[in-house]
Enzyme design. Structure first.
Site, PDB file in Angstrom:
ATOM      1  N   GLY A  28      90.169  69.363 -28.071  1.00 28.06           N
ATOM      2  CA  GLY A  28      91.444  68.656 -28.167  1.00 28.06           C
ATOM      3  C   GLY A  28      92.424  69.136 -27.113  1.00 28.06           C
ATOM      4  N   VAL A  71      95.325  70.703 -27.387  1.00 28.48           N
ATOM      5  CA  VAL A  71      95.785  72.078 -27.590  1.00 28.48           C
ATOM      6  C   VAL A  71      94.637  73.063 -27.392  1.00 28.48           C
ATOM      7  CG1 VAL A  71      96.779  73.696 -29.248  1.00 28.48           C
ATOM      8  CG2 VAL A  71      97.668  71.372 -29.104  1.00 28.48           C
ATOM      9  N   ARG A  76      80.619  65.222 -32.981  1.00 26.02           N
ATOM     10  CA  ARG A  76      80.547  64.301 -31.846  1.00 26.02           C
ATOM     11  C   ARG A  76      80.870  64.985 -30.517  1.00 26.02           C
ATOM     12  NH1 ARG A  76      85.257  62.837 -34.494  1.00 26.02           N
ATOM     13  NH2 ARG A  76      87.183  63.006 -33.260  1.00 26.02           N
ATOM     14  N   SER A  77      81.541  66.158 -30.582  1.00 22.49           N
ATOM     15  CA  SER A  77      81.860  66.900 -29.352  1.00 22.49           C
ATOM     16  C   SER A  77      80.851  68.004 -29.062  1.00 22.49           C
ATOM     17  CB  SER A  77      83.258  67.518 -29.458  1.00 22.49           C
ATOM     18  OG  SER A  77      84.246  66.523 -29.563  1.00 22.49           O
ATOM     19  N   CYS A 109     105.775  72.308 -32.858  1.00 24.22           N
ATOM     20  CA  CYS A 109     106.182  72.460 -31.462  1.00 24.22           C
ATOM     21  C   CYS A 109     107.688  72.302 -31.280  1.00 24.22           C
ATOM     22  CB  CYS A 109     105.432  71.460 -30.589  1.00 24.22           C
ATOM     23  SG  CYS A 109     105.413  69.777 -31.251  1.00 24.22           S
ATOM     24  N   SER A 133     102.314  63.936 -25.850  1.00 28.39           N
ATOM     25  CA  SER A 133     101.377  65.019 -26.167  1.00 28.39           C
ATOM     26  C   SER A 133     101.538  65.523 -27.590  1.00 28.39           C
ATOM     27  CB  SER A 133     101.572  66.183 -25.196  1.00 28.39           C
ATOM     28  OG  SER A 133     102.912  66.643 -25.226  1.00 28.39           O
ATOM     29  N   GLY A 134     102.691  65.247 -28.210  1.00 29.31           N
ATOM     30  CA  GLY A 134     102.862  65.635 -29.605  1.00 29.31           C
ATOM     31  C   GLY A 134     101.875  64.942 -30.523  1.00 29.31           C
ATOM     32  N   HIS A 176     108.552  68.547 -24.504  1.00 25.90           N
ATOM     33  CA  HIS A 176     109.571  68.073 -25.435  1.00 25.90           C
ATOM     34  C   HIS A 176     110.951  68.526 -24.972  1.00 25.90           C
ATOM     35  CE1 HIS A 176     106.455  66.700 -27.952  1.00 25.90           C
ATOM     36  NE2 HIS A 176     106.570  67.505 -28.992  1.00 25.90           N
ATOM     37  N   GLN A 217     105.238  71.226 -24.730  1.00 24.66           N
ATOM     38  CA  GLN A 217     104.779  71.113 -26.122  1.00 24.66           C
ATOM     39  C   GLN A 217     103.395  71.711 -26.333  1.00 24.66           C
ATOM     40  OE1 GLN A 217     102.237  68.601 -27.065  1.00 24.66           O
ATOM     41  NE2 GLN A 217     102.246  69.436 -29.139  1.00 24.66           N
TER      42      GLN A 217
END
Length: 331
Positions: free
Chosen positions: A10, A12, A37-38, A125, A155-156, A238, A311
């Protein structure tokens, strides 16, 4: 240290890997976990390609878990990781409001790290970025009332949110109507005053997180806080416009001196030179930028200022790694 990153693929999770590498975090083994799946994806780390493993439903063979796979995963598995002997630093909201779980921004409440029972929570964040600027001012002048309007990046909402902004902006620029799946409405060339679910009091959960979490991190429920959270079409930093009423007399000059010496803060406050905090300059930066500091026209002992932070970094990955670093140093 044997370290696991859960949710490694992901937005983050990938930033956590970059921060671990850039800060030369001491580790002897690194395990990367994500959804099935990853599995098999290989991510770069210190010149190697580390394979991503499917996340098992049980303890992990590590000393430290940096988790960013969502609240439901953490709620179900973090206690098992902790029971297996690992310290869990969790980036989701699963444990933030549990009284037995420390909620930590190291520059503010480092001492809480050492009260953990196996799990430490990373704050939202928006809260983390606000805390970096507000805490040193609170210590100096004692905040009574805080009013915050946020300008929160795509991106949040994770990698999917960033992808949707780019994709739908492209669609808009080519004469097509932008669509919305991640966000409540199309985000390109728009601002959306709606992040997370609306609560009974008319505020969204994102707005209430700022209240709940600032109180917990500061250890002070007496501060009156009101927030309006707005999604804007920026990618990853942010921004927040903050108005504060203090108990003690305050000047913009005194506030600048306080912030100039605050850890994790970069004072960017030369409006005559067009220097002030912006997502463009704060993206990719570990410190948060603070500027536009001025005497409030609404509060007698008040200040207005603008703060911008990445963020994905201080709002997530960097703060988690900093907690781990301080934990290794000891009380």
């Amino acid at each position: 240290m044997r370290v696991a990153v859960v949710g490694a693929t992901g937005a983050v999770g990938r930033e956590i890997l970059k921060v671990l590498e850039a800060r030369r975090f001491p580790l002897s083994a690194l395990r990367l976990y994500a959804s099935p799946r990853s599995a098999g994806v290989r991510l770069p780390f210190r010149g190697e390609e580390i394979p991503v493993e499917p996340l098992p439903e049980g303890p992990l063979p590590v000393d430290l878990v940096l988790a960013s796979a969502g609240g439901s995963v953490s709620k179900a598995l973090a206690p098992l990781w902790a029971e297996g002997g690992a310290l869990v630093i969790d980036n989701s909201s699963a444990f933030r409001y549990e009284p037995w779980v420390p909620l930590v921004v190291p520059e503010v409440n480092r001492e809480k790290i050492f009260t953990h029972r196996g799990i430490i929570a990373n704050p939202n964040c928006t809260t983390a970025i606000l805390a970096m600027a507000l805490w040193p001012l609170h210590k100096a002048f004692r905040a009574k009332r805080v009013v915050v309007a946020t300008y929160q990046a795509a991106s949040g909402a994770g990698a999917k949110g960033m992808e949707e902004l780019i994709q739908e902006t492209h669609r808009f620029l080519h004469g097509e109507a932008p669509r919305a799946e991640v966000f409540a409405h199309p985000l390109p060339f728009n601002v959306i005053p709606h992040i997370d679910a609306f609560q009974e009091n008319g505020y969204t959960r994102e707005e209430m997180k700022v209240v709940w979490e600032t109180h917990k991190i500061f250890g002070d429920d007496s501060i009156k806080i009101s927030a309006t959270a707005v999604r804007v079409p920026t990618l990853r930093a942010h921004a927040e416009a903050v108005s504060v009423e203090f108990a003690e007399p305050v000047t913009s000059e005194a506030a600048r001196e306080v912030l100039k010496g605050a850890p994790g803060v970069e004072l960017v406050d030369e409006p005559e030179k067009r220097r002030y905090p912006m997502p463009l300059t704060a993206s990719g930066k570990w410190d948060v930028e603070v500027g536009r500091i001025r005497k409030s026209l609404a509060f007698e002992n008040g200040l207005d200022f603008f703060v911008v932070g990445d963020q994905l970094l201080k709002g997530a990955a960097l703060n988690a790694v900093q907690i781990a670093e301080e934990w290794l140093k000891g009380p």
